[in-house]
Design an enzyme around this catalytic site. Structure first.
Site, PDB file in Angstrom:
ATOM      1  N   SER A 261     -23.018  50.372  -2.805  1.00  0.00           N
ATOM      2  CA  SER A 261     -23.790  50.479  -1.566  1.00  0.00           C
ATOM      3  C   SER A 261     -24.909  49.454  -1.395  1.00  0.00           C
ATOM      4  O   SER A 261     -25.532  49.401  -0.333  1.00  0.00           O
ATOM      5  CB  SER A 261     -24.379  51.891  -1.444  1.00  0.00           C
ATOM      6  OG  SER A 261     -25.323  52.143  -2.462  1.00  0.00           O
ATOM      7  N   LYS A 306     -31.474  58.281   1.143  1.00  0.00           N
ATOM      8  CA  LYS A 306     -31.879  56.876   1.107  1.00  0.00           C
ATOM      9  C   LYS A 306     -32.939  56.572   2.160  1.00  0.00           C
ATOM     10  O   LYS A 306     -33.867  55.792   1.903  1.00  0.00           O
ATOM     11  CB  LYS A 306     -30.651  55.978   1.281  1.00  0.00           C
ATOM     12  CG  LYS A 306     -29.712  56.049   0.089  1.00  0.00           C
ATOM     13  CD  LYS A 306     -28.555  55.090   0.217  1.00  0.00           C
ATOM     14  CE  LYS A 306     -27.699  55.140  -1.051  1.00  0.00           C
ATOM     15  NZ  LYS A 306     -26.579  54.175  -1.022  1.00  0.00           N
TER      16      LYS A 306
END
Length: 368
Positions: A261, A306
């Site tokens: 990611s 996140k």
């Protein structure tokens, strides 16, 4: 004993039993929370994250932060109380344990996959960044590539005959230009028939790359094909891949991180270091997203954790994969603007608008 006292005692014992059950009985869940947030333009654990050697680099400021998610380890047994706290918490996410640790994979296998995905994402990020630089005429770079043996299946015909890193020049005398060419040519045979691979051994490829030369010393390897496990087609037991030859060294140094990611933010960090001025306008920009060699940005897991982690560190803008926008916008941390990106072009254009103070034109993820 009076009835009222007996009732109170029974209730107390029931409560104690429930408390014990809540603490002692494990539940099949795991927990995700905000993890490491690292500025790709800076240092991590004393080391420069993006180390570029052999090409001019420029000073940078502000942030282009990659973000991660922290998860409970495979040995941890969550109890009922912990799961309830996680469900009610803003900065915790409780998910089925199988989502993180499938029953058919050991913890070591999961960790190995994450490490491989992280390594692959770094290579894709480098390729995407250099292609973007060339496309926008920011840097004239020459990126070489060749088809290689990516991996060899244990017990297959290729084991011991072909090796990871071998460059594949041709199959049955026909040149290959992408990984799919290899499977296509092999599958033209019937299982059991022989096929001829023209390859350059991995060690010769590596030596040539160090000298900046094209690898030479091809040899023919004859292999008997076998039937694919679930299909009536011929295979030799390899996975073909693309290997790139970079015009200068780009080394990415981030320890204790796995998964793909961080690809988008690595690409942007590389571009920023190789171009004058600040790509981010000196602002605190964070983000996430996988990236492939063409610059396409893909979705990731744990987006809500996140965004929380990024905002906690001071981010005001967050580059969000288009496919994650709907989920991320359900609970946007105060002071954080989510920016929708589908590819590296979108991210570059968004950063330009931030630099030019045209933030009202940003393709934001709207609040749900």
């Amino acid at each position: 004993m009076p009835r009222r006292t007996a009732t109170l005692l029974a209730s107390l014992l029931t409560l104690i039993a429930l408390l014990c059950a809540g603490v002692l009985i494990p539940v099949p869940y795991a927990e995700m929370s905000p993890g490491l947030t690292v500025n790709t333009l800076g240092k991590h654990e004393g080391e420069t994250v993006l180390q570029i050697d052999g090409e001019k680099t420029y000073p940078t400021s502000g942030h282009l932060n990659m973000t991660t998610v922290q998860v409970t380890n495979s040995e941890y047994k969550m109890n009922l109380f912990e799961s309830m706290y996680g469900w009610l918490s803003h900065d915790r996410l409780v998910v089925p344990r199988k989502m993180l640790y499938p029953d058919d994979k050991s913890a070591d296998e999961v960790n190995q996959e994450n490490a491989e995905e992280f390594s692959q994402s770094q290579e894709a990020a480098k390729v995407a960044a250099l292609r973007q630089l060339k496309k926008r005429k920011l840097l004239d770079v020459k990126l070489g590539s060749h088809i290689v043996v990516g991996s060899v299946v244990k017990g297959g015909p290729a084991e011991g005959n072909l090796h990871a890193g071998d460059a594949i020049k041709a199959v049955d005398g026909k040149a290959v230009h992408n990984p799919s060419d290899v499977a296509k040519l092999v599958s033209q045979h019937k299982p059991g028939e022989k096929t001829v691979f023209t390859v350059i051994p991995a060690e010769r490829v590596a030596a040539a790359e160090k000298r900046g030369k094209e690898p030479k010393g091809a040899k023919n390897v004859t292999l008997a094909t076998m039937k694919a496990p679930e299909e009536e087609r011929a295979i030799i037991g390899i996975e073909a891949a693309v290997d790139y030859t970079f015009p200068f060294d780009i080394d990415i140094r981030v320890e204790h991180v796995g998964g793909p990611s961080a690809g988008l933010m690595f690409s942007l960090g590389i571009i920023d270091k190789l171009t004058p001025g600040d790509l981010n306008g000196g602002e605190f920009v964070a983000g996430t997203g996988t990236i492939d060699e063409t610059g396409k940005v893909g979705p990731i897991g744990g987006i809500a954790m996140k965004t929380v982690g990024a905002r906690n560190k001071g981010a005001t803008y967050f580059l969000t994969p288009e496919a994650n926008c709907a989920t991320a916008s359900r609970d946007i941390p105060d002071g954080l603007t989510l920016i929708k990106v589908g590819d590296l072009d979108d991210a570059m254009d968004a950063l330009r608008k931030i630099r030019e103070k045209k933030t009202d034109q940003l393709p934001s993820c709207p609040k749900s």
